[in-house]
Motif scaffolding. Structure first.
Motif, PDB file in Angstrom:
ATOM      1  N   ARG A 180      -9.949  -4.948  10.135  1.00 34.62           N
ATOM      2  CA  ARG A 180      -9.112  -3.956   9.610  1.00 34.62           C
ATOM      3  C   ARG A 180      -9.566  -3.397   8.769  1.00 34.62           C
ATOM      4  O   ARG A 180      -9.369  -2.192   8.492  1.00 34.62           O
ATOM      5  CB  ARG A 180      -7.535  -4.595   9.503  1.00 34.62           C
ATOM      6  N   ARG A 181     -10.469  -4.003   7.756  1.00 36.37           N
ATOM      7  CA  ARG A 181     -10.955  -3.191   6.648  1.00 36.37           C
ATOM      8  C   ARG A 181     -11.980  -2.045   7.109  1.00 36.37           C
ATOM      9  O   ARG A 181     -12.074  -0.945   6.451  1.00 36.37           O
ATOM     10  CB  ARG A 181     -11.661  -4.048   5.805  1.00 36.37           C
ATOM     11  N   PHE A 182     -12.527  -2.333   8.203  1.00 31.29           N
ATOM     12  CA  PHE A 182     -13.384  -1.371   8.670  1.00 31.29           C
ATOM     13  C   PHE A 182     -12.664  -0.039   9.657  1.00 31.29           C
ATOM     14  O   PHE A 182     -13.069   0.972   9.568  1.00 31.29           O
ATOM     15  CB  PHE A 182     -14.190  -1.864   9.786  1.00 31.29           C
ATOM     16  N   LEU A 183     -11.416  -0.327  10.039  1.00 27.26           N
ATOM     17  CA  LEU A 183     -10.656   0.738  10.532  1.00 27.26           C
ATOM     18  C   LEU A 183      -9.924   1.340   9.316  1.00 27.26           C
ATOM     19  O   LEU A 183      -9.780   2.614   9.343  1.00 27.26           O
ATOM     20  CB  LEU A 183      -9.560   0.055  11.303  1.00 27.26           C
ATOM     21  N   ASP A 184      -9.772   0.632   8.234  1.00 28.98           N
ATOM     22  CA  ASP A 184      -9.063   1.347   7.158  1.00 28.98           C
ATOM     23  C   ASP A 184      -9.934   2.154   6.291  1.00 28.98           C
ATOM     24  O   ASP A 184      -9.627   3.036   5.376  1.00 28.98           O
ATOM     25  CB  ASP A 184      -8.278   0.575   6.262  1.00 28.98           C
ATOM     26  N   ALA A 185     -11.220   1.908   6.284  1.00 27.41           N
ATOM     27  CA  ALA A 185     -12.146   2.547   5.339  1.00 27.41           C
ATOM     28  C   ALA A 185     -12.299   3.924   5.806  1.00 27.41           C
ATOM     29  O   ALA A 185     -12.398   4.367   6.997  1.00 27.41           O
ATOM     30  CB  ALA A 185     -13.315   1.837   5.500  1.00 27.41           C
ATOM     31  N   PRO A 186     -12.344   4.913   4.591  1.00 27.61           N
ATOM     32  CA  PRO A 186     -12.571   6.288   4.804  1.00 27.61           C
ATOM     33  C   PRO A 186     -13.724   6.359   5.323  1.00 27.61           C
ATOM     34  O   PRO A 186     -14.993   5.924   5.036  1.00 27.61           O
ATOM     35  CB  PRO A 186     -12.612   6.799   3.659  1.00 27.61           C
TER      36      PRO A 186
END
Length: 106
Positions: free
Chosen positions: A97-103
């Motif tokens: 999820r961090r990769f989807l949320d990262a700008p």
């Protein structure tokens, strides 16, 4: 990998493999039949196929599918004996999820 975060490494390796598989071009059944040995391609790279190029949306969809797969598996692991595996799957979801949320990410 350098941080020795086994959960993150496992999640990222599996997701990279899913992305790699999605780039593969399906081979038609007709291409596999009726080719005589002497008519076979020869030389370095002669049998290489051009891979599909995934859009950012395609990559995000694959990451979302990997997240959904882990959430579904974790939900099925309700027995106390499987609590550690369920927690690992939840941790993998957090990593992805961090990769989807990262700008500017996928």
């Amino acid at each position: 990998m350098r941080a020795r975060d086994k959960v993150a490494v496992r999640a990222l390796r599996a997701t990279l493999a899913a992305l790699d598989n999605a780039e593969a071009v399906p081979v038609g059944a007709a291409e596999l039949r009726g080719v005589a040995l002497e008519a076979s391609p020869v030389g370095v790279g002669a049998t290489e196929a051009v891979r599909r190029e995934l859009s950012e949306g395609d990559m995000a969809d694959i990451v979302r599918a990997e997240i959904a797969e882990r959430l579904e598996a974790a939900a099925k692991l309700t027995a106390p004996a499987h609590a550690d595996r369920a927690a690992d799957l939840q941790a993998e979801v957090t990593v992805l999820r961090r990769f989807l949320d990262a700008p500017g990410a996928v």
